[in-house]
Design a protein around this motif. Structure first.
Motif, mmCIF file in Angstrom:
data_model
loop_
_atom_site.group_PDB
_atom_site.id
_atom_site.type_symbol
_atom_site.label_atom_id
_atom_site.label_comp_id
_atom_site.label_asym_id
_atom_site.label_seq_id
_atom_site.Cartn_x
_atom_site.Cartn_y
_atom_site.Cartn_z
ATOM 1 N N ARG A 67 72.281 67.848 10.330
ATOM 2 C CA ARG A 67 71.635 68.867 9.844
ATOM 3 C C ARG A 67 71.582 68.996 8.307
ATOM 4 N NH1 ARG A 67 72.375 74.827 12.763
ATOM 5 N NH2 ARG A 67 70.281 74.409 14.217
ATOM 6 N N ARG A 70 68.985 66.882 7.164
ATOM 7 C CA ARG A 70 67.677 67.443 7.120
ATOM 8 C C ARG A 70 67.263 68.385 6.161
ATOM 9 N NH1 ARG A 70 65.301 66.291 12.200
ATOM 10 N NH2 ARG A 70 67.016 65.432 13.735
ATOM 11 N N GLU A 71 68.272 69.080 5.890
ATOM 12 C CA GLU A 71 68.180 70.102 4.547
ATOM 13 C C GLU A 71 67.943 69.372 3.465
ATOM 14 O OE1 GLU A 71 71.848 72.233 4.825
ATOM 15 O OE2 GLU A 71 71.272 73.398 6.623
ATOM 16 N N TYR A 99 64.954 76.636 6.973
ATOM 17 C CA TYR A 99 66.023 75.846 6.132
ATOM 18 C C TYR A 99 67.368 76.611 6.055
ATOM 19 C CZ TYR A 99 63.171 71.722 5.784
ATOM 20 O OH TYR A 99 62.354 70.671 6.218
#
Lengths: 316, 399
Positions: A67, A70-71, A99
């Motif tokens: 995660r 991905r941020e 987000y």
């Protein structure tokens, strides 16, 4: 990415491509339509699995991005993929919320992102009512709103007028200057000059991966001077000059000369012509366009491919 | 940990907000979703009487008969069921009228029926009709049955009166005087409907329409929501963003559950306060059922949106669900009338359970169909789980 291949139902879209992108640079993925640029981006963002080879983005396999990784990533798809019934502001807000930015935390970000792409005044207009160029900019704002470190941008300038294309590229370069890493695809080969490095794709093959200038050198074997003289020039005049790497006749009194360094070679060439009694009208450095460079690179690759295929047929 | 949970909540609610905004931006759709069902229900309630027109009947009498020629006499044999338009002795003409659908029933009275009866023979009379509608066919049987019972009672009444006269003549006043009417019809039912709600079409179909409208809207709205995102590339944003399938799904469920509740609230209010449909089981219980039905119906819609290849297919599948719901849910025909395997289709539809339990709750004030509630919750949970798995696969992207 190393030795990456992707096949779709037996058709190879990307063939044994290896690439490396340095942090804080822009890599331009350039190639004609259908050359595999979007497939490369989709594999790098984890939306597509490679058939073969290895991929790493920020040290992680894209299909297993955490995660937090991905941020740090943004993806701007090739097609308009926002919500036409939502306003520009709501679209950016929605992506910010994806987000994890709450209403309080995202207001300022939305403003910054929209101002960056010059859409703040159009923030209350529905995305579906914006022009094509404004929609592309809105998508860019959506990609920027969470201030990513790595951006995958697919054809940001497709179908956009030249003025706006320049504006978008200056924005991308500004982001690069802030230390972000960008992978940008484009079919406008002239845009190669905006990139730190260029990867040229053709029919899924990586044709070249270097700076645009190095590619130019690669094609022409050095720098190029164009000569125009009052009368025909015999190429033998230049044969003994070690500065000259190649000579090509371009018609009556015209000649294209390849040299290692145009600045130092020009006076030597002028002296040689004078000695040979040739009256020179002009001797200028020729800057071949990137279109020409890439067309030549693609032509060479295809010639190699055709040659290899012919060999195979003969062997069979 | 708390930070992650907060961000997950933000992501989930972002979907909710986005879906609601998108629907809100189309006020025409919203208005037709709310007002459309109510207007249909209003028209149905005001326009449907439930009464079938009496059969237009031709009575064919034998030649030289002493039987009455009066149409009212024959209509009295099946009151409200037949409308005698012709009393004739021309059987061929009556039959032509029947075949040409100028009359619905033809009754042919036999020659010399009285003498045959006196000689101990059963008399037959022909009743013919020309019907393709199975409901009318059944009603014709009922009218004939009623007519036969009335004729038989009249004959018994006449015979009893004759017998009593003879007995009194021979035995005098010692004969117990029983009315020929009692002999002809010795019993008579006294009817009572103990239901707290007066049977009426509006009352009965009100909860059913509410359930059907709720399911249809939930299915249609959600069926389109995800398929659009899948096909227009927005799904790629979700694939790259730090969002998971649970957040997407719960966000969408919340949005459409809220919208369904809003629509059900408006339609329900118009139904209750406008058309006077009772809510004997209370608002809380009815609201609970509406929520449960919405949950299960949203599952159907989301599943459609996750398997459909195009918006057109999603609409087609939604319409198929509606069509199946109209036929198999008990909305028009009782579920028990179908054969066993078809009943499985009925019970797989959320609206079947929704109609039955809403009718019970609103019209009877109780819920005795607990298995139906469990089934409704089960369908909702199963569809949620299937949608979650399917969405997870979609978000994972192409292999």
């Amino acid at each position: 990415m190393s030795g990456v291949t992707r096949r779709f139902n037996g058709l190879t879209a990307v063939n044994d491509v290896s690439l490396q992108v340095e942090r804080g640079t822009i890599l331009g993925l350039i190639g004609p339509s259908g050359s595999g640029k979007t497939t490369v981006i989709r594999m790098l963002t984890g939306t597509l699995e490679p058939s073969e080879g290895e991929l790493r983005v920020a040290g992680q396999v894209p299909r297993r991005f955490s995660r937090s990784t991905r941020e740090r990533i943004a993806y701007m798809p090739q097609l308009f993929s926002l919500y036409p019934d939502l306003t520009a502001e709501e679209n950016v807000g929605f992506v910010a919320a994806l987000y994890g930015f709450s209403w309080f935390g995202r207001t300022e970000r939305i403003r910054r992102a929209l101002e960056t792409v010059d859409l703040w005044d159009a923030r209350r207009r529905r995305a579906g009512e914006l022009s094509g160029g404004m929609q592309r900019r809105l998508e860019l704002a959506c990609a920027l709103v969470h201030e990513p470190q790595i951006l995958f941008i697919d054809e940001p300038t497709a179908g956009i007028d030249p003025m706006l294309r320049q504006a978008i590229w200056s924005e991308l370069r500004r982001m690069r200057d802030e230390g972000r890493t960008l992978l940008v695809t484009t079919q406008y080969v002239g845009e190669a000059e905006y990139c730190d490095r260029v990867a040229l794709l053709d029919e899924g093959h990586l044709v070249a991966n270097d700076t645009a200038e190095a590619m130019r050198q690669m094609v022409f074997g050095g720098e190029v001077l164009d000569l125009e003289a009052e009368s025909d020039v015999r190429p033998e005049i230049l044969t003994d000059l070690r500065e000259v790497q190649g000579v090509r006749s371009m018609g009556r009194g015209r000649m294209r000369i390849t040299v290692a360094d145009a600045g130092s070679a020009a006076p030597i060439l002028l002296e040689a012509f004078q000695s040979a009694g040739v009256r020179v009208i002009s001797l200028d450095e020729y800057q071949p366009g990137f279109d020409e460079v890439f067309a030549e690179l693609v032509r060479r690759r295809r010639a190699e491919r055709d040659g290899a295929e012919a060999d195979q047929h003969r062997a069979a | 940990m708390l930070h992650d949970a907060w961000r997950s909540l933000v992501r989930t609610t972002s979907f909710m907000g986005k879906e609601l905004r998108e629907v809100w931006r189309r006020p025409g759709v919203l208005a037709s979703m709310v007002l459309g069902p109510f207007l249909i229900m209003l028209l149905f309630g005001l326009g449907y009487t439930g009464a079938r027109a009496a059969f237009r009947t031709a009575v064919v009498l034998p030649a030289d008969t002493t039987l009455p020629q009066d149409a009212d006499f024959y209509e009295g044999l099946a009151p409200g069921r037949i409308d005698v338009v012709n009393v004739t002795q021309d059987e061929s003409a009556a039959e032509r009228d029947l075949r040409a659908q100028r009359v619905d029933l033809m009754v042919v009275v036999p020659q010399d029926a009285v003498n045959e009866l006196r000689n101990g023979k059963q008399t037959e009379f022909l009743v013919a009709w020309n019907e393709v509608d199975p409901v009318n066919d059944g009603l014709a049987h009922l009218a004939v049955s009623s007519m036969t019972a009335e004729i038989n009672a009249a004959i018994i009444r006449s015979a009893a009166a004759e017998g009593i006269d003879i007995a009194e003549g021979q035995l005098g006043p010692r004969v117990t005087n029983i009315s020929p009417d009692v002999i002809a019809k010795p019993t008579q039912a006294v009817t009572q409907n103990v239901s707290q709600t007066e049977p009426s079409y509006v009352n009965f179909f009100g909860p059913a329409v509410l359930a059907l409208v709720l399911q249809h809207l939930a299915v249609t709205l959600t069926a389109l929501s995800m398929v659009r995102e899948r096909l227009s590339g927005q799904i790629d944003l979700f694939r790259v963003a730090p969002v998971n399938s649970m957040e997407v799904l719960v966000g969408k469920y919340l949005a459409y559950a809220l919208l369904s509740l809003l629509i059900a609230g408006v339609v329900g209010a118009l139904m209750i306060f406008g058309l006077g449909v009772p809510v004997l089981g209370g608002y809380a219980a009815s609201l609970g059922l509406v929520l449960l039905l919405a949950f299960a119906s949203l599952g159907v819609g989301l599943l459609i949106s996750l398997v459909a290849d195009s918006e057109r297919q999603a609409v087609q599948l939604s319409m198929l669900v509606l069509l199946a719901s109209v036929f198999f849910s008990g909305f028009v025909l009782p579920v028990e009338d179908f054969i066993g395997p078809v009943q499985y289709i009925s019970y797989a539809l959320p609206v079947t359970h929704g109609i039955a339990t809403l009718q019970e709750t609103m019209l009877r004030g109780t819920v005795s169909s607990w298995p139906m509630l469990v089934a409704l919750a089960g369908i909702g949970l199963a569809l949620f789980a299937i949608s979650l798995v399917r969405l997870r696969l979609i978000l994972r992207g192409a292999r």
